[in-house]
Design a protein around this motif. Structure first.
Motif, PDB file in Angstrom:
ATOM      1  N   LEU A 192       0.900 -61.927  18.327  1.00 61.49           N
ATOM      2  CA  LEU A 192       1.276 -63.233  18.877  1.00 61.49           C
ATOM      3  C   LEU A 192       2.775 -63.360  19.110  1.00 61.49           C
ATOM      4  N   GLY A 193       3.562 -62.458  18.512  1.00 63.20           N
ATOM      5  CA  GLY A 193       5.013 -62.504  18.680  1.00 63.20           C
ATOM      6  C   GLY A 193       5.709 -63.469  17.748  1.00 63.20           C
ATOM      7  N   ILE A 194       5.026 -63.867  16.676  1.00 63.51           N
ATOM      8  CA  ILE A 194       5.623 -64.834  15.749  1.00 63.51           C
ATOM      9  C   ILE A 194       6.903 -64.283  15.127  1.00 63.51           C
ATOM     10  N   PHE A 195       6.904 -62.989  14.786  1.00 56.49           N
ATOM     11  CA  PHE A 195       8.072 -62.419  14.122  1.00 56.49           C
ATOM     12  C   PHE A 195       9.224 -62.167  15.089  1.00 56.49           C
ATOM     13  N   GLU A 196       8.959 -62.260  16.374  1.00 52.71           N
ATOM     14  CA  GLU A 196      10.035 -62.191  17.361  1.00 52.71           C
ATOM     15  C   GLU A 196      10.739 -63.535  17.495  1.00 52.71           C
ATOM     16  N   GLN A 197      10.040 -64.590  17.150  1.00 50.63           N
ATOM     17  CA  GLN A 197      10.587 -65.946  17.293  1.00 50.63           C
ATOM     18  C   GLN A 197      11.082 -66.521  15.972  1.00 50.63           C
ATOM     19  N   PHE A 198      10.446 -66.105  14.873  1.00 50.01           N
ATOM     20  CA  PHE A 198      10.772 -66.661  13.564  1.00 50.01           C
ATOM     21  C   PHE A 198      11.133 -65.536  12.605  1.00 50.01           C
ATOM     22  N   ALA A 199      12.224 -65.708  11.894  1.00 51.17           N
ATOM     23  CA  ALA A 199      12.770 -64.638  11.060  1.00 51.17           C
ATOM     24  C   ALA A 199      12.061 -64.564   9.712  1.00 51.17           C
ATOM     25  N   TYR A 200      11.990 -63.342   9.183  1.00 60.12           N
ATOM     26  CA  TYR A 200      11.586 -63.116   7.793  1.00 60.12           C
ATOM     27  C   TYR A 200      12.209 -61.794   7.385  1.00 60.12           C
ATOM     28  N   ARG A 201      13.083 -61.817   6.385  1.00 62.08           N
ATOM     29  CA  ARG A 201      13.916 -60.657   6.114  1.00 62.08           C
ATOM     30  C   ARG A 201      13.232 -59.599   5.252  1.00 62.08           C
TER      31      ARG A 201
ATOM     32  N   LEU B  65      -7.999 -68.623   7.968  1.00 60.48           N
ATOM     33  CA  LEU B  65      -7.041 -67.769   8.667  1.00 60.48           C
ATOM     34  C   LEU B  65      -7.221 -67.869  10.181  1.00 60.48           C
ATOM     35  N   ALA B  66      -8.454 -68.032  10.634  1.00 59.04           N
ATOM     36  CA  ALA B  66      -8.701 -68.162  12.067  1.00 59.04           C
ATOM     37  C   ALA B  66      -8.067 -69.440  12.609  1.00 59.04           C
ATOM     38  N   VAL B  67      -8.234 -70.550  11.891  1.00 61.70           N
ATOM     39  CA  VAL B  67      -7.609 -71.803  12.323  1.00 61.70           C
ATOM     40  C   VAL B  67      -6.087 -71.679  12.275  1.00 61.70           C
ATOM     41  N   THR B  68      -5.574 -70.999  11.263  1.00 59.47           N
ATOM     42  CA  THR B  68      -4.121 -70.754  11.188  1.00 59.47           C
ATOM     43  C   THR B  68      -3.639 -70.012  12.415  1.00 59.47           C
ATOM     44  N   LEU B  69      -4.381 -69.024  12.863  1.00 56.54           N
ATOM     45  CA  LEU B  69      -3.996 -68.253  14.058  1.00 56.54           C
ATOM     46  C   LEU B  69      -4.001 -69.127  15.306  1.00 56.54           C
ATOM     47  N   VAL B  70      -4.939 -70.057  15.396  1.00 58.18           N
ATOM     48  CA  VAL B  70      -4.929 -70.985  16.529  1.00 58.18           C
ATOM     49  C   VAL B  70      -3.676 -71.852  16.473  1.00 58.18           C
TER      50      VAL B  70
ATOM     51  N   LEU C 140      -1.010 -64.886   1.242  1.00 56.71           N
ATOM     52  CA  LEU C 140      -2.146 -65.755   1.541  1.00 56.71           C
ATOM     53  C   LEU C 140      -3.429 -65.216   0.913  1.00 56.71           C
ATOM     54  N   ALA C 141      -3.624 -63.902   0.993  1.00 50.31           N
ATOM     55  CA  ALA C 141      -4.814 -63.302   0.382  1.00 50.31           C
ATOM     56  C   ALA C 141      -4.827 -63.555  -1.126  1.00 50.31           C
ATOM     57  N   TYR C 142      -3.651 -63.460  -1.751  1.00 47.71           N
ATOM     58  CA  TYR C 142      -3.547 -63.715  -3.188  1.00 47.71           C
ATOM     59  C   TYR C 142      -3.920 -65.157  -3.531  1.00 47.71           C
ATOM     60  N   ILE C 143      -3.360 -66.111  -2.784  1.00 50.38           N
ATOM     61  CA  ILE C 143      -3.616 -67.517  -3.093  1.00 50.38           C
ATOM     62  C   ILE C 143      -5.095 -67.838  -2.931  1.00 50.38           C
ATOM     63  N   PHE C 144      -5.695 -67.399  -1.843  1.00 55.55           N
ATOM     64  CA  PHE C 144      -7.104 -67.697  -1.624  1.00 55.55           C
ATOM     65  C   PHE C 144      -7.980 -67.018  -2.679  1.00 55.55           C
ATOM     66  N   TYR C 145      -7.634 -65.792  -3.050  1.00 52.43           N
ATOM     67  CA  TYR C 145      -8.400 -65.101  -4.082  1.00 52.43           C
ATOM     68  C   TYR C 145      -8.183 -65.753  -5.449  1.00 52.43           C
ATOM     69  N   ARG C 146      -6.943 -66.102  -5.734  1.00 56.45           N
ATOM     70  CA  ARG C 146      -6.584 -66.702  -7.025  1.00 56.45           C
ATOM     71  C   ARG C 146      -7.358 -67.993  -7.262  1.00 56.45           C
TER      72      ARG C 146
ATOM     73  N   ALA D 186       9.472 -67.582   9.174  1.00 56.22           N
ATOM     74  CA  ALA D 186       8.093 -67.162   9.418  1.00 56.22           C
ATOM     75  C   ALA D 186       7.219 -67.351   8.188  1.00 56.22           C
ATOM     76  N   PHE D 187       7.765 -67.061   7.006  1.00 56.47           N
ATOM     77  CA  PHE D 187       6.971 -67.191   5.779  1.00 56.47           C
ATOM     78  C   PHE D 187       6.491 -68.618   5.592  1.00 56.47           C
ATOM     79  N   HIS D 188       7.423 -69.571   5.665  1.00 57.34           N
ATOM     80  CA  HIS D 188       7.053 -70.969   5.477  1.00 57.34           C
ATOM     81  C   HIS D 188       6.120 -71.440   6.583  1.00 57.34           C
ATOM     82  N   LEU D 189       6.438 -71.108   7.819  1.00 60.00           N
ATOM     83  CA  LEU D 189       5.625 -71.555   8.946  1.00 60.00           C
ATOM     84  C   LEU D 189       4.181 -71.090   8.800  1.00 60.00           C
ATOM     85  N   ILE D 190       3.987 -69.799   8.532  1.00 64.68           N
ATOM     86  CA  ILE D 190       2.634 -69.241   8.461  1.00 64.68           C
ATOM     87  C   ILE D 190       1.895 -69.761   7.230  1.00 64.68           C
ATOM     88  N   CYS D 191       2.542 -69.725   6.082  1.00 60.03           N
ATOM     89  CA  CYS D 191       1.858 -70.115   4.845  1.00 60.03           C
ATOM     90  C   CYS D 191       1.458 -71.581   4.847  1.00 60.03           C
ATOM     91  N   TYR D 192       2.317 -72.447   5.360  1.00 66.88           N
ATOM     92  CA  TYR D 192       2.001 -73.864   5.255  1.00 66.88           C
ATOM     93  C   TYR D 192       1.196 -74.372   6.446  1.00 66.88           C
TER      94      TYR D 192
END
Length: 210
Positions: free
Chosen positions: A67-76, A104-109, A86-92, A129-135
């Motif tokens: 999707l190019g998210i990492f081209e637009q939003f930084a994550y070092r 995850l599918a709705v997140t991708l939309v 995300l996998a950890y939180i959902f499993y936890r 990118a971390f905050h945007l995707i996770c939240y």
């Protein structure tokens, strides 16, 4: 559930018990010290807790990258750590892998919509990118789930590293809800189903990496 697509069986995801237990994943906010040379699928097998989580995290990472998210939003740190988190939180918090696929599918939309020209520009201090995707995943989960993982739990697991308190995190989530999503969490079922199919399929390159 708030939208279609959360059937009990999905392609590539059997309904049986997880096939293994993995070591805890690396912390995404503690420096991201992970082996960069490890192949993507091997990475997710190592740092997630089940075969189903590994497949979903792998496909989610690949789709977010396309999707190019990492081209637009930084994550070092290593970008793969976001999907591991995300996998950890959902499993936890015992989210079934079929429900995880739906979230995850709705997140991708939501992320796909962020890339559409004319969308409101994210605040400069929110271009992470971390905050945007996770939240956005939190919003997707809150919309879909009958029993949601509380924002206080997201703060306890990951938010405390970047936000002073849960109230500040709530402000950021409300920003995503009001300014980025414009108070709309429901999305097209066809778009969600398309991403569920992609998330739950076993790509040919996985067989080449294992």
């Amino acid at each position: 559930r708030g939208t279609a697509g959360g059937s009990s069986q999905q392609p590539g995801l059997g309904g049986g018990a997880p096939g293994r237990q993995a070591a805890p994943g690396p912390s995404p906010s503690s420096g991201g010290e992970v082996p960069e040379t490890m192949s993507n699928y091997a990475f997710f097998v190592k740092y997630t807790y089940s075969n189903e989580c590994a497949l979903l995290a792998y496909n989610f990472h690949e789709l977010v990258t396309k999707l190019g998210i990492f081209e637009q939003f930084a994550y070092r740190h290593d970008h793969r750590l976001i999907s591991v988190t995300l996998a950890y939180i959902f499993y936890r918090y015992q989210v079934h892998h079929c429900d995880m696929a739906l979230d995850l599918a709705v997140t991708l939309v939501y992320l796909e919509d962020v890339r559409v020209p004319g969308q409101p520009e994210l605040q400069e201090n929110s271009r992470d990118a971390f905050h945007l995707i996770c939240y956005l995943a939190f919003l997707a989960h809150a919309f879909n789930a009958d029993r949601t993982i509380r924002l206080a739990d997201w703060y306890k697991e990951i938010g405390w590293r970047s936000f002073r308190n849960c109230q500040q995190l709530n402000g950021y989530v409300f920003f995503l809800f009001s300014q980025v999503r414009r108070f709309r969490l429901r999305v097209s079922e066809a778009r969600v189903k398309r991403y569920i199919q992609k998330l739950c399929s076993v790509p040919p390159q996985i067989h080449q990496e294992t």
